[in-house]
Motif scaffolding. Sequence first.
Motif, PDB file in Angstrom:
ATOM      1  N   GLU A   4      32.602  22.057  36.459  1.00 26.63           N
ATOM      2  CA  GLU A   4      32.329  23.022  37.217  1.00 26.63           C
ATOM      3  C   GLU A   4      32.420  22.386  38.833  1.00 26.63           C
ATOM      4  N   ALA A   5      32.176  21.084  38.990  1.00 31.45           N
ATOM      5  CA  ALA A   5      32.177  20.257  39.993  1.00 31.45           C
ATOM      6  C   ALA A   5      33.521  20.316  40.609  1.00 31.45           C
ATOM      7  N   LEU A   6      34.440  19.974  39.861  1.00 32.71           N
ATOM      8  CA  LEU A   6      36.015  19.839  39.873  1.00 32.71           C
ATOM      9  C   LEU A   6      36.471  21.385  40.529  1.00 32.71           C
ATOM     10  N   ALA A   7      35.949  22.277  39.877  1.00 30.40           N
ATOM     11  CA  ALA A   7      36.534  23.761  40.068  1.00 30.40           C
ATOM     12  C   ALA A   7      36.128  24.276  41.478  1.00 30.40           C
ATOM     13  N   VAL A   8      34.796  23.647  41.872  1.00 34.90           N
ATOM     14  CA  VAL A   8      34.321  24.056  43.270  1.00 34.90           C
ATOM     15  C   VAL A   8      35.200  23.283  44.265  1.00 34.90           C
ATOM     16  N   GLU A   9      35.375  22.051  43.977  1.00 39.76           N
ATOM     17  CA  GLU A   9      36.277  21.319  45.014  1.00 39.76           C
ATOM     18  C   GLU A   9      37.617  21.896  45.188  1.00 39.76           C
ATOM     19  N   ALA A  10      38.270  22.063  43.933  1.00 40.57           N
ATOM     20  CA  ALA A  10      39.429  22.788  43.809  1.00 40.57           C
ATOM     21  C   ALA A  10      39.532  24.150  44.623  1.00 40.57           C
ATOM     22  N   ALA A  11      38.396  24.959  44.460  1.00 37.96           N
ATOM     23  CA  ALA A  11      38.435  26.375  45.148  1.00 37.96           C
ATOM     24  C   ALA A  11      38.468  26.174  46.753  1.00 37.96           C
ATOM     25  N   VAL A  12      37.541  25.202  47.122  1.00 36.77           N
ATOM     26  CA  VAL A  12      37.689  25.020  48.645  1.00 36.77           C
ATOM     27  C   VAL A  12      39.121  24.590  49.188  1.00 36.77           C
TER      28      VAL A  12
ATOM     29  N   LEU B  37      27.580  28.867  43.643  1.00 40.74           N
ATOM     30  CA  LEU B  37      26.907  28.500  42.581  1.00 40.74           C
ATOM     31  C   LEU B  37      26.676  29.463  41.486  1.00 40.74           C
ATOM     32  N   GLY B  38      26.276  30.623  41.989  1.00 44.65           N
ATOM     33  CA  GLY B  38      26.091  32.052  41.181  1.00 44.65           C
ATOM     34  C   GLY B  38      27.370  32.076  40.491  1.00 44.65           C
ATOM     35  N   LYS B  39      28.616  32.187  41.279  1.00 41.73           N
ATOM     36  CA  LYS B  39      29.894  32.327  40.611  1.00 41.73           C
ATOM     37  C   LYS B  39      30.290  31.118  39.588  1.00 41.73           C
TER      38      LYS B  39
ATOM     39  N   ASP C 113      35.756  33.487  45.647  1.00 42.86           N
ATOM     40  CA  ASP C 113      36.873  34.332  44.797  1.00 42.86           C
ATOM     41  C   ASP C 113      37.878  33.406  44.328  1.00 42.86           C
ATOM     42  N   ALA C 114      38.084  32.244  44.832  1.00 41.49           N
ATOM     43  CA  ALA C 114      39.093  31.310  44.632  1.00 41.49           C
ATOM     44  C   ALA C 114      38.635  30.757  43.159  1.00 41.49           C
TER      45      ALA C 114
END
Length: 365
Positions: free
Chosen positions: A318-326, A25-27, A358-359
């Motif tokens: 932002e939510a989509l970006a986290v899911e994409a990074a996972v 979340l900080g990232k 990082d992703a």
Amino acid sequence: MQSDIAVLPGDGIGPEVTHEATKVLGKVADIFGHKFDFHEGLIGGISIDTTGVALTEETFEMARGCAAILFGATGGPKWDDIGGTMPSNRGLFRIRKELQLFANPRHIKMLPALVNCTPFKSETVEGVDLIILRELIGGLYFAEPRKQWSTAEGRQAVDTMFYTEAEIARVVRVGFELARGRRKRLMSVDKSNVLQTSSLWRKVATEVGKEYPDVELSHMYVDACTMELIRNPRELDVLVMDNTFGDILSDEGSMLCGSLGMAPSASLSGSPGGKVFGLYEPIHGTAPTIAGQDIANPLASILSAALLLRYSLELFDEALAVEAAVNAVLEEGYRTADIAEKGRQLIGTKEMGQRVADALTSSRN
Ligand SMILES: NC(=O)c1ccc[n+]([C@@H]2O[C@H](COP(=O)([O-])OP(=O)(O)OC[C@H]3O[C@@H](n4cnc5c(N)ncnc54)[C@H](O)[C@@H]3O)[C@@H](O)[C@H]2O)c1
């Protein structure tokens, strides 16, 4: 955008996985130009040991005053058996009840990289994407009387299954709203051939369904549903059910996405679609036997943070970006022990969190 987020890590692996979620979340805040202020508090066993209660008034008020709560898990052998009353869970139950977090969507989504990580054939789980919507503050887990006592004939115990029409209608409505944004199919799960509460549940679900002619409503008995969930999970979309059935079926369902460590959840005070207050937690518990070893999977907690961004902060990109990074980290072949696969690289809790963070950075570069 500035947001206050309460962070209640709890016990066992709770602090380990929650730490990775706040790191991510900080990232997100750095990359997207937001300011998230994290307010950490004690809950559960650690709070009992430190303050004498599972949740202090101060922590409760702090959490209530934030935009959302990121929660880990509470409990463990040290506290669970005190009088058989599970005192360490009382803090969480109080938050759920007093903040009226009645709707608990639990997301079961098979990420393509993990298709060979389950006990099932890949063709059974490929593409699984369903939500088990659990009613969270009524039914067997809350209603009174609930007690144990001794008699001349031996010990006895009682729990009470109780639902009002209003309690059923509001969670079923959330189910319809969720289904509307997806494949427009809602399955209501009950045991109406045996239980009075379930019979009322089915009647109310059918009545509420008249308000949603665009969503196809079906009903299934819970015993048949436990089978359907592993026989034909790809056909399922949103399933709504009472507190107990939802608790059990969502753990079963988590196996469809590889591990309990992959299943996030939201506990909401209303329908998603406006900014809704919520508590976000992985569906797993404190996993005491693996705590403190840097081997727990933090992805369910990280994916819960993505739900927090989506439902409570309305930060959809932002939510989509986290899911994409996972997804990206899993596609690169990194695995924690619970989703280990031959030929893939085994990493710990911290490294998994860091790699997702990082992703996230690189996916925006
Ligand atoms: N919401 C909550 O706070 C919550 C929910 C469930 C259980 N609990 C508590 O947790 C404690 C342990 O309960 P349990 O063992 O029945 O359930 P659990 O979910 O903690 O663990 C079940 C199994 O899954 C594994 N597991 C769970 N999360 C994992 C992760 N992120 N990564 C890798 N493996 C993981 C555990 O090692 C264990 O084998 C109990 O005290 C219980 O009351 C709390």
